[in-house]
Design an enzyme around this catalytic site. Structure first.
Site, PDB file in Angstrom:
ATOM      1  CE  LYS A   9      47.896  10.562 -61.200  1.00 15.23           C
ATOM      2  NZ  LYS A   9      48.829  10.549 -62.433  1.00 15.23           N
ATOM      3  CB  SER A  25      50.728   6.072 -41.886  1.00 15.41           C
ATOM      4  OG  SER A  25      50.797   6.790 -40.873  1.00 15.41           O
ATOM      5  CE1 TYR A  58      48.234   3.404 -41.046  1.00 16.86           C
ATOM      6  CE2 TYR A  58      50.075   1.969 -41.476  1.00 16.86           C
ATOM      7  CZ  TYR A  58      49.237   2.673 -40.738  1.00 16.86           C
ATOM      8  OH  TYR A  58      49.925   2.928 -39.355  1.00 16.86           O
TER       9      TYR A  58
END
Length: 140
Positions: A9, A25, A58
């Site tokens: 994270k 994205s 992504y």
């Protein structure tokens, strides 16, 4: 059987741009991705702290050192420049692998510079956090 586990994270990144007309994205400074152990083009979940929006997309590596965090394409509608976001990656692993896997957490400042990186010990309920960091870093 595999289970989906929290892998890494980047906590409370500051959005620097939102580009509605770019292919979808999230562009993130390559150094930040590397520090967190998130690969270019890896699937991630993005959580907007300011408005609660969540999305999956992504990563695209941004220029190293520029600290860019840019939501691209339709995701740009879910965050504004200056919003704080949490970028989370997950991994499929067996329960045996999960028992010893240590997820990575990177805390950043308002300029998207890493101020603290840590791995979480799967045997401890709560990690040792710096005094100025609350346990909300573990919640997304």
């Amino acid at each position: 059987m595999t289970i989906t586990m929290f892998k890494a994270k980047l906590h409370r990144l500051r959005v620097t741009e939102a580009d509605l007309y770019y292919e979808g994205s999230i562009t993130i400074d390559e150094e930040l991705l590397e520090e967190a152990g998130i690969l270019p083009y890896e699937k991630v979940q993005v959580v907007n702290v300011n408005n609660g929006a969540r999305l999956e997309t992504y990563t695209i590596p941004g220029e190293p050192g520029e600290r860019t965090v840019c939501l691209n394409g339709p995701a740009a509608r879910l965050a504004a420049k200056g919003d704080q976001v949490i970028v989370i990656s997950y991994a499929e692993m067996t329960p045996d692998e999960a028992e010893s896997f240590e997820p990575r957490v990177c805390l950043v400042d308002d300029n998207n510079d890493v101020k603290e990186s840590m791995t979480l010990d799967p045997k401890r309920k709560s990690p040792d956090l710096p005094e100025d960091v609350s346990e909300d870093v573990l919640i997304a």
